[in-house]
Design a protein around this motif. Structure first.
Motif, PDB file in Angstrom:
ATOM      1  N   GLU A  95     -32.132  82.870  79.762  1.00  0.00           N
ATOM      2  CA  GLU A  95     -31.059  82.070  80.352  1.00  0.00           C
ATOM      3  C   GLU A  95     -31.399  81.485  81.721  1.00  0.00           C
ATOM      4  OE1 GLU A  95     -30.705  85.256  79.451  1.00  0.00           O
ATOM      5  OE2 GLU A  95     -29.064  85.483  78.000  1.00  0.00           O
ATOM      6  N   ALA A  96     -32.406  82.048  82.399  1.00  0.00           N
ATOM      7  CA  ALA A  96     -32.663  81.650  83.788  1.00  0.00           C
ATOM      8  C   ALA A  96     -34.113  81.226  83.983  1.00  0.00           C
ATOM      9  CB  ALA A  96     -32.312  82.803  84.736  1.00  0.00           C
ATOM     10  N   PRO A  97     -34.407  79.942  83.812  1.00  0.00           N
ATOM     11  CA  PRO A  97     -35.788  79.483  84.019  1.00  0.00           C
ATOM     12  C   PRO A  97     -36.277  79.703  85.445  1.00  0.00           C
ATOM     13  CG  PRO A  97     -34.281  77.616  83.865  1.00  0.00           C
ATOM     14  CD  PRO A  97     -33.503  78.832  83.452  1.00  0.00           C
ATOM     15  N   ILE A  98     -35.349  79.791  86.412  1.00  0.00           N
ATOM     16  CA  ILE A  98     -35.756  80.013  87.797  1.00  0.00           C
ATOM     17  C   ILE A  98     -36.535  81.320  87.941  1.00  0.00           C
ATOM     18  CG2 ILE A  98     -33.587  81.163  88.434  1.00  0.00           C
ATOM     19  CD1 ILE A  98     -33.828  79.927  91.196  1.00  0.00           C
ATOM     20  N   GLY A  99     -36.189  82.322  87.133  1.00  0.00           N
ATOM     21  CA  GLY A  99     -36.892  83.599  87.198  1.00  0.00           C
ATOM     22  C   GLY A  99     -38.353  83.456  86.817  1.00  0.00           C
ATOM     23  N   TRP A 100     -38.615  82.798  85.679  1.00  0.00           N
ATOM     24  CA  TRP A 100     -39.998  82.590  85.229  1.00  0.00           C
ATOM     25  C   TRP A 100     -40.758  81.693  86.203  1.00  0.00           C
ATOM     26  CZ3 TRP A 100     -41.586  85.817  81.704  1.00  0.00           C
ATOM     27  CH2 TRP A 100     -40.689  86.319  80.759  1.00  0.00           C
ATOM     28  N   SER A 101     -40.092  80.650  86.700  1.00  0.00           N
ATOM     29  CA  SER A 101     -40.754  79.718  87.608  1.00  0.00           C
ATOM     30  C   SER A 101     -41.129  80.391  88.929  1.00  0.00           C
ATOM     31  CB  SER A 101     -39.834  78.516  87.872  1.00  0.00           C
ATOM     32  OG  SER A 101     -40.494  77.547  88.652  1.00  0.00           O
ATOM     33  N   ASN A 102     -40.190  81.172  89.489  1.00  0.00           N
ATOM     34  CA  ASN A 102     -40.477  81.849  90.759  1.00  0.00           C
ATOM     35  C   ASN A 102     -41.464  82.996  90.586  1.00  0.00           C
ATOM     36  OD1 ASN A 102     -38.834  80.061  92.044  1.00  0.00           O
ATOM     37  ND2 ASN A 102     -37.219  81.505  92.511  1.00  0.00           N
ATOM     38  N   LEU A 103     -41.477  83.590  89.394  1.00  0.00           N
ATOM     39  CA  LEU A 103     -42.510  84.599  89.115  1.00  0.00           C
ATOM     40  C   LEU A 103     -43.878  83.927  89.082  1.00  0.00           C
ATOM     41  CD1 LEU A 103     -43.185  87.524  88.456  1.00  0.00           C
ATOM     42  CD2 LEU A 103     -42.688  87.055  86.044  1.00  0.00           C
ATOM     43  N   GLY A 104     -43.927  82.716  88.522  1.00  0.00           N
ATOM     44  CA  GLY A 104     -45.170  81.952  88.555  1.00  0.00           C
ATOM     45  C   GLY A 104     -45.620  81.674  89.981  1.00  0.00           C
ATOM     46  N   LEU A 105     -44.677  81.303  90.843  1.00  0.00           N
ATOM     47  CA  LEU A 105     -44.999  81.072  92.260  1.00  0.00           C
ATOM     48  C   LEU A 105     -45.562  82.327  92.916  1.00  0.00           C
ATOM     49  CD1 LEU A 105     -42.021  78.940  93.655  1.00  0.00           C
ATOM     50  CD2 LEU A 105     -44.422  78.241  93.500  1.00  0.00           C
ATOM     51  N   ALA A 106     -44.978  83.466  92.563  1.00  0.00           N
ATOM     52  CA  ALA A 106     -45.437  84.728  93.138  1.00  0.00           C
ATOM     53  C   ALA A 106     -46.886  85.010  92.745  1.00  0.00           C
ATOM     54  CB  ALA A 106     -44.526  85.866  92.695  1.00  0.00           C
ATOM     55  N   TYR A 107     -47.200  84.768  91.474  1.00  0.00           N
ATOM     56  CA  TYR A 107     -48.589  84.972  91.032  1.00  0.00           C
ATOM     57  C   TYR A 107     -49.522  83.937  91.657  1.00  0.00           C
ATOM     58  CZ  TYR A 107     -47.411  88.584  87.628  1.00  0.00           C
ATOM     59  OH  TYR A 107     -47.019  89.761  87.040  1.00  0.00           O
ATOM     60  N   LYS A 108     -49.036  82.730  91.849  1.00  0.00           N
ATOM     61  CA  LYS A 108     -49.840  81.703  92.517  1.00  0.00           C
ATOM     62  C   LYS A 108     -50.201  82.142  93.936  1.00  0.00           C
ATOM     63  CE  LYS A 108     -49.491  77.197  94.654  1.00  0.00           C
ATOM     64  NZ  LYS A 108     -48.515  76.284  95.250  1.00  0.00           N
ATOM     65  N   ASP A 109     -49.207  82.693  94.648  1.00  0.00           N
ATOM     66  CA  ASP A 109     -49.452  83.155  96.014  1.00  0.00           C
ATOM     67  C   ASP A 109     -50.438  84.310  96.049  1.00  0.00           C
ATOM     68  OD1 ASP A 109     -47.734  81.247  96.985  1.00  0.00           O
ATOM     69  OD2 ASP A 109     -46.002  82.603  97.128  1.00  0.00           O
ATOM     70  N   ARG A 110     -50.523  85.064  94.946  1.00  0.00           N
ATOM     71  CA  ARG A 110     -51.490  86.156  94.853  1.00  0.00           C
ATOM     72  C   ARG A 110     -52.878  85.656  94.436  1.00  0.00           C
ATOM     73  NH1 ARG A 110     -48.973  91.492  91.839  1.00  0.00           N
ATOM     74  NH2 ARG A 110     -47.437  92.076  93.447  1.00  0.00           N
ATOM     75  N   GLY A 111     -52.956  84.384  94.075  1.00  0.00           N
ATOM     76  CA  GLY A 111     -54.222  83.835  93.608  1.00  0.00           C
ATOM     77  C   GLY A 111     -54.453  84.029  92.124  1.00  0.00           C
ATOM     78  N   ALA A 114     -17.279  97.905  89.737  1.00  0.00           N
ATOM     79  CA  ALA A 114     -17.018  99.120  88.960  1.00  0.00           C
ATOM     80  C   ALA A 114     -18.254  99.600  88.205  1.00  0.00           C
ATOM     81  CB  ALA A 114     -15.880  98.864  87.977  1.00  0.00           C
ATOM     82  N   VAL A 115     -19.074  98.652  87.730  1.00  0.00           N
ATOM     83  CA  VAL A 115     -20.258  98.992  86.927  1.00  0.00           C
ATOM     84  C   VAL A 115     -21.472  98.261  87.518  1.00  0.00           C
ATOM     85  CG1 VAL A 115     -21.196  99.127  84.587  1.00  0.00           C
ATOM     86  CG2 VAL A 115     -18.713  99.080  84.921  1.00  0.00           C
ATOM     87  N   PRO A 116     -22.043  98.770  88.602  1.00  0.00           N
ATOM     88  CA  PRO A 116     -23.120  98.047  89.287  1.00  0.00           C
ATOM     89  C   PRO A 116     -24.494  98.245  88.647  1.00  0.00           C
ATOM     90  CG  PRO A 116     -22.581 100.032  90.500  1.00  0.00           C
ATOM     91  CD  PRO A 116     -21.634  99.985  89.338  1.00  0.00           C
ATOM     92  N   ILE A 117     -24.629  97.768  87.422  1.00  0.00           N
ATOM     93  CA  ILE A 117     -25.916  97.819  86.728  1.00  0.00           C
ATOM     94  C   ILE A 117     -26.324  96.397  86.348  1.00  0.00           C
ATOM     95  CG2 ILE A 117     -25.612 100.172  85.864  1.00  0.00           C
ATOM     96  CD1 ILE A 117     -24.796  98.968  83.171  1.00  0.00           C
ATOM     97  N   ASN A 118     -27.633  96.240  86.063  1.00  0.00           N
ATOM     98  CA  ASN A 118     -28.177  94.920  85.729  1.00  0.00           C
ATOM     99  C   ASN A 118     -27.840  93.871  86.802  1.00  0.00           C
ATOM    100  OD1 ASN A 118     -29.445  95.709  83.338  1.00  0.00           O
ATOM    101  ND2 ASN A 118     -27.602  95.356  82.121  1.00  0.00           N
ATOM    102  N   LEU A 119     -27.878  94.316  88.053  1.00  0.00           N
ATOM    103  CA  LEU A 119     -27.700  93.364  89.149  1.00  0.00           C
ATOM    104  C   LEU A 119     -28.931  92.471  89.207  1.00  0.00           C
ATOM    105  CD1 LEU A 119     -26.314  95.776  91.910  1.00  0.00           C
ATOM    106  CD2 LEU A 119     -25.034  94.431  90.224  1.00  0.00           C
ATOM    107  N   ALA A 120     -28.744  91.213  89.522  1.00  0.00           N
ATOM    108  CA  ALA A 120     -29.849  90.259  89.497  1.00  0.00           C
ATOM    109  C   ALA A 120     -29.765  89.322  90.694  1.00  0.00           C
ATOM    110  CB  ALA A 120     -29.825  89.449  88.201  1.00  0.00           C
ATOM    111  N   PRO A 121     -30.909  88.800  91.148  1.00  0.00           N
ATOM    112  CA  PRO A 121     -30.872  87.846  92.256  1.00  0.00           C
ATOM    113  C   PRO A 121     -30.225  86.522  91.888  1.00  0.00           C
ATOM    114  CG  PRO A 121     -33.100  88.046  91.404  1.00  0.00           C
ATOM    115  CD  PRO A 121     -32.293  89.124  90.750  1.00  0.00           C
ATOM    116  N   PHE A 122     -30.260  86.195  90.578  1.00  0.00           N
ATOM    117  CA  PHE A 122     -29.701  84.916  90.140  1.00  0.00           C
ATOM    118  C   PHE A 122     -28.943  85.114  88.833  1.00  0.00           C
ATOM    119  CE2 PHE A 122     -29.694  80.874  87.899  1.00  0.00           C
ATOM    120  CZ  PHE A 122     -29.378  79.959  88.905  1.00  0.00           C
ATOM    121  N   VAL A 177     -36.291  88.239  85.104  1.00  0.00           N
ATOM    122  CA  VAL A 177     -36.580  87.835  83.716  1.00  0.00           C
ATOM    123  C   VAL A 177     -36.346  88.976  82.744  1.00  0.00           C
ATOM    124  CG1 VAL A 177     -38.205  86.048  84.469  1.00  0.00           C
ATOM    125  CG2 VAL A 177     -39.072  88.333  83.888  1.00  0.00           C
ATOM    126  N   ALA A 178     -36.341  90.222  83.246  1.00  0.00           N
ATOM    127  CA  ALA A 178     -35.992  91.346  82.367  1.00  0.00           C
ATOM    128  C   ALA A 178     -34.499  91.335  82.056  1.00  0.00           C
ATOM    129  CB  ALA A 178     -36.387  92.668  83.036  1.00  0.00           C
TER     130      ALA A 178
END
Length: 625
Positions: A409-425, A268-276, A403-404
């Motif tokens: 509440e979700a450390p996986i967001g910060w951790s996977n964002l770190g992985l993304a930056y790692k892959d970018r060098g 009914a209210v499809p806002i703030n949808l998140a992967p996790f 993370v926005a």
């Protein structure tokens, strides 16, 4: 109204869905399962029937899905465009089938052709354009969702054909399509129960007796039981199922009740949808989320029963919703999420059908109002979907969004964002995000493991070792942690400890152990245990025949053992795969030299020297004296 009209209308809606999803064609892969399914999965690069039928990937046995990736790779290589295109086209096909299914089901209960047409059209619009489905379509790893649903819908339509005209071919076709659906994603094992619900309404199949309807479904249920057993085996072998010690049954029931209401709310209210969506580790029935969810579920149940004499539709839809969600509602907990948008791809048809039926009813009284409502729905949902597609553009955009929405509440967001930056060098940014993950949850082992992998890349071995030891203490069941600690031990020359950790890593995940065998081979080589090194490099090559480094290192072990022909063969393979690998050319030259084939040795040294290897130039000077 022409008989072709509905199909033209639903085809047009499918085309609209395809056009709305076109921005996803510019999206890349993301660092959430895409590596396991596609860009680090060497098994999809050739057709291996034995692997296809036995492989467990990310805790799932779904050979049809993996076959589709093989086809994609044969056409597109690792260009994400083609993988996204396949997802979008299949989703558009599903949108068309949903419209047809809505039409046929409504026509069974009503003779109003206009209402049936509008119901099917609205159902197709909601299914094709609702932003809750973006995760299933714009995420390459969710190919299993769209592909499984394609055959799920076809199986139902074939079953309807059988009920209309009882021909064995339609019944057998429905069974075979059901099998293909489950081989796309095991969540569709609920189809036999769905067919029984359809017998209840709108087919009214129970008039001939419930026993007949049940006997008719025996082959479906037998197949479902077999596939359910395979699924439990696959998820158990990959340690995907959470234990009752970690998630007690009481908390699972509460989370499941909340999820039932959560999905209705997000529909009914499809806002703030998140992967996790983070899971509450200590839910309480007296928490507002849980009491209100329980009240909503009870209210919907009560209304469905009260309406039973007037219409069976509300109860049938409620049962469909409950049944199709049951494998992923959290009673059998796979992963640590409380809910997931992708889980609504089929169950969402229930609330969609309720809305579509309302629009269909309005159309029978005022076609203009119903058309306006459908257009408003299409515009609003299409805009929201296009915005949500951008979230899945790449790993940085995906986890920045996570993370926005859930910063604390979700450390996986910060951790996977770190992985993304790692892959970018961008290693310093990566460490900053890992630090934030450990602040959000000091017990989140993956964040320490990911930070350690970044420290390893930065050459900060002591910090990497500390983080890996902490991570293993927090979660001793993650194979990558032992694998990475083994690499750290190799880098500091502690080969015995490296072998111990790498052996543990291989034991925890034999199906993904190619890297572990390679690194253990390096450790054996460091100890001068060349025969053991050859054995491990051989197992690496068996798992990934395109791994040039494994040939190069096995060749080195053979060279030290005096097996010059075997060394030459391996180094030749290595330079064939990586023609610009100066070290492989140099090692090939040494092997030829040891064998007494000076002319071939000179040619290899010259190639290595041309690629900038100083040792090769020195060897050439020695040979010319």
């Amino acid at each position: 109204m022409s008989r072709r009209t509905p199909y033209i209308v639903y085809g047009g809606i499918a085309l609209i869905a395809l056009l709305v999803y076109l921005p996803a064609l510019s999206n890349g892969f993301v660092n959430w399962d895409d590596q396991a399914y596609v860009y680090e999965n060497h098994n999809i690069r050739s057709f291996d029937l034995k692997w296809l039928l036995s492989a467990v990937v990310v805790g799932n046995w779904h050979p049809l899905t993996m076959l589709s990736y093989m086809v994609d790779y044969s056409i597109w290589g690792l260009n994400p465009f083609g993988y996204h295109l396949a997802n979008i086209v299949i989703h558009a096909a599903n949108t068309f089938l949903v419209g047809v299914l809505g039409l046929r089901l409504t026509a069974l209960a009503s003779s109003d052709k206009r209402a049936s047409l509008f119901t099917g059209a609205t159902l197709a619009l909601l299914f094709g354009l609702h932003p809750l489905h973006v995760e299933s379509v714009a995420w390459v790893s969710e190919r299993k969702d769209v592909l499984s649903t394609l055959f799920f819908l076809l199986s139902i339509i074939s079953y309807l054909n059988y009920k209309k005209t009882p021909k064995p071919l339609s019944y057998i076709g429905s069974l075979l399509l059901f099998a293909l659906s489950v081989m796309g994603k095991p969540m569709s094992i609920t189809l036999p129960a769905v067919l029984l619900i359809m017998d209840f309404y709108p087919l009214n199949g129970f008039k001939a007796g419930i026993k007949k309807a049940l006997v008719e479904k025996v082959p479906y249920f037998a197949m479902a039981i077999i596939f359910a057993g395979v699924t439990v085996w696959a998820q158990g072998s990959d340690n995907a199922i959470a234990s009752l010690d970690y998630h007690p049954m009481g908390s699972r029931v509460l989370v499941a009740i909340r999820a039932l209401a959560f999905y209705i709310y997000k529909t009914a209210v499809p806002i703030n949808l998140a992967p996790f969506y983070p899971r509450d580790l200590a839910p309480s029935f007296f928490g507002i989320e849980y009491t209100s969810s329980f009240a909503l579920v009870i209210a919907i149940t009560a209304v469905s029963i009260l309406f039973l004499k007037k219409s069976r539709l509300p109860l049938a839809l409620m049962l469909f919703y409950l049944v199709t969600l049951s494998p992923v509602i959290g009673i059998i907990q796979v992963g640590s999420q409380a809910a997931a948008d992708r889980y609504t791809y089929i169950p969402g048809l229930a609330p969609f059908m309720l809305i579509a039926t309302g629009v269909g009813w309005i159309s029978s009284r005022n076609k203009g109002v119903a058309t306006a409502l459908a257009l408003i729905l299409a515009f609003v949902l299409g805009a929201l979907t296009i915005r949500q597609i951008a979230v899945w553009r790449d790993s940085v955009s995906l986890w920045s969004h996570e993370v926005a929405v859930y910063p604390d509440e979700a450390p996986i967001g910060w951790s996977n964002l770190g992985l993304a930056y790692k892959d970018r060098g961008e290693l310093d940014k990566a460490v900053t995000n890992y630090n934030k993950a450990t602040e959000v949850d000091p017990g989140y082992a993956e964040a320490y493991g990911n930070r350690a992998a970044t420290y390893l890349r930065m050459g900060r071995m002591d910090e990497a070792l500390d983080d890996l030891s902490t991570a293993i203490r927090l979660n001793p069941r993650i194979p990558e942690l032992y694998g990475n600690r083994g690499v750290v031990f190799i880098n500091i020359g502690e080969y015995e400890k490296a072998i111990e950790d790498l052996t543990e890593s291989i034991g925890l995940s034999p199906s993904t152990a190619a890297k572990g065998f390679f690194n253990r081979g390096i450790a054996y080589k460091g100890l001068g245990m060349n025969a053991e090194a050859v054995s491990d490099f051989t197992r690496t090559i068996e798992a990934d025949p395109s791994f040039a480094g494994a040939y190069n290192n096995r060749g080195g072990a053979y060279l030290r053992m005096g097996s010059y022909d075997a060394a030459i063969e391996d180094f030749s393979s290595a330079v064939r795969m990586k023609p610009d690998d100066a070290a492989a050319h140099y090692n090939l030259g040494l092997s030829y030299l040891k064998k007494g084939e000076t002319e071939s040795a000179v040619a290899s040294f010259e190639k290595a020297a041309s690629l900038g290897l100083p040792q090769a130039a020195a060897q050439l000077r020695l040979l010319k004296r």
